[in-house]
Design an enzyme around this catalytic site. Structure first.
Site, PDB file in Angstrom:
ATOM      1  N   SER A  67      -4.033  12.950   3.357  1.00  0.00           N
ATOM      2  CA  SER A  67      -2.593  12.932   3.624  1.00  0.00           C
ATOM      3  C   SER A  67      -1.710  13.230   2.419  1.00  0.00           C
ATOM      4  O   SER A  67      -0.496  13.341   2.563  1.00  0.00           O
ATOM      5  CB  SER A  67      -2.187  11.577   4.227  1.00  0.00           C
ATOM      6  OG  SER A  67      -2.407  10.529   3.311  1.00  0.00           O
ATOM      7  N   LYS A  86       3.867   3.760   4.754  1.00  0.00           N
ATOM      8  CA  LYS A  86       4.099   4.706   3.660  1.00  0.00           C
ATOM      9  C   LYS A  86       5.586   4.806   3.315  1.00  0.00           C
ATOM     10  O   LYS A  86       5.957   4.915   2.139  1.00  0.00           O
ATOM     11  CB  LYS A  86       3.519   6.075   4.024  1.00  0.00           C
ATOM     12  CG  LYS A  86       2.000   6.075   4.025  1.00  0.00           C
ATOM     13  CD  LYS A  86       1.415   7.406   4.435  1.00  0.00           C
ATOM     14  CE  LYS A  86      -0.123   7.346   4.356  1.00  0.00           C
ATOM     15  NZ  LYS A  86      -0.759   8.599   4.783  1.00  0.00           N
TER      16      LYS A  86
END
Length: 348
Positions: free
Chosen positions: A242, A287
């Protein structure tokens, strides 16, 4: 003390004991929480996250931060019920079934190995995407991932070998290697030209019949790239794919004059392929929290994550929708130069 009072006291004690024991029982859940951030144009442990040699680089400033998700639990270290309950009450974390991270068919070690490989592949794709955006030529290669135990290739071809030719014919795609091997009859020899430790060598490997009757040598391969200069990426024990977008932006920033961010603190996430297409990721809520805690004011959000992101975006964090590396660069340019609107995640 009356008999009734004694009975109530004993019952209360037993209930408390059962509650304590129950709270300590392991449960098959994992707690996801905001993990550390790393500035891709900065240093970690005194070492540049991105180090480029063999090509001119330029000074930069600000932050282009990758973000991570930390987890507690797993098959080898299960959570107790009390920890899981605390997680359910904390809006900044998520409690998910263990199988979300650790499928029943794989061990914890296999999951870690997969995450490590995904990180390696992500760094290759990120470098390729950045260089493609800068119109710097790169070359496709085929490398050996592993060999099947006991197969003809076992002990002859080694992980990391770059296959440059088969029986004297240059190859650059996985399909061309497979086609060349399958053109032989089972039992015949195949000569691989490989690049190993910087030197070229020829390796002869026998073939056997596969389930389809075609010749095979028992090698697992993956596509890769040879770059015209060295790009080293170092982020410690971070795994998974990611961080691809932020690696690409960091590489692009170091290879171009001026500071891409103009000094802003920008974080983001998203997978990336060599063509620069940005893909969605997991753990977007955690996140974003980690990014804001680290001081980010802008969060580059994969278009596929926008629906979830807008529901949980922390105060003070601006979501910018991205679909490609080129789009992300243009959005950051516009933010830096105050040059109009940038794509945003739609509300609702």
């Amino acid at each position: 003390m009356s008999r009734r009072a004694l009975t109530l006291l004993v019952a209360g004690f037993l209930a408390l004991a059962l509650a304590v024991i129950g709270a300590m029982l392991p449960v098959p859940y994992v707690v996801l929480s905001p993990g550390p951030t790393e500035n891709t144009i900065g240093d970690v442990s005194g070492k540049p996250v991105i180090a480029i040699s063999g090509h001119e680089t330029y000074p930069t400033q600000g932050r282009l931060s990758l973000v991570t998700v930390a987890y507690q639990g797993g098959p080898d270290n299960r959570l107790d019920l009390l920890t899981a309950l605390r997680g359910w009450l904390d809006p900044t974390v998520a409690v998910v079934p263990e199988e979300t991270l650790f499928p029943k068919s794989t061990s914890a070690q296999q999951v870690e190995e997969q995450n490590t490989q995904e990180m390696t592949d992500s760094q290759q794709s990120a470098t390729a995407a950045a260089l493609n955006a800068l119109k710097i030529p790169i070359e496709k290669v085929v490398t050996v991932a592993e060999t099947d135990k006991g197969a003809p290739a076992d002990g002859k071809l080694k992980p990391g070998d770059e296959i440059t030719a088969v029986d004297g014919t240059t190859v650059g795609e996985l399909a061309s290697v497979a086609t060349s091997v399958q053109s032989r009859k089972p039992g015949e020899q195949v000569t691989f030209t490989v690049r190993r430790a910087g030197a070229s060598a020829q390796v002869q490997v026998g073939t056997v019949a596969g389930k389809d009757g075609k010749a095979k040598v028992g090698v697992q391969m993956r596509s890769g790239y040879r770059f015209p200069f060295k790009v080293d990426i170092s982020v410690g024990e971070v795994g998974g794919p990611s961080a691809g977008l932020m690696f690409s932006l960091g590489i692009y920033d170091k290879l171009t004059p001026g500071a891409l961010t103009g000094g802003m603190s920008i974080a983001g996430t998203g997978t990336i392929d060599p063509a620069g297409q940005v893909g969605p990721i997991g753990g977007i809520e955690q996140k974003m929290v980690g990014a804001r805690k680290a001081g980010a004011t802008v969060f580059l959000t994969p278009a596929g994550n926008c629906a979830d992101a807008v529901k949980a975006v922390p105060a003070g964090l601006r979501l910018v929708r991205v679909e490609t590396l080129d789009g992300a660069i243009k959005a950051v340019d516009a933010l830096r130069d105050h040059a109009g609107e940038v794509p945003a995640c739609p509300a609702g």
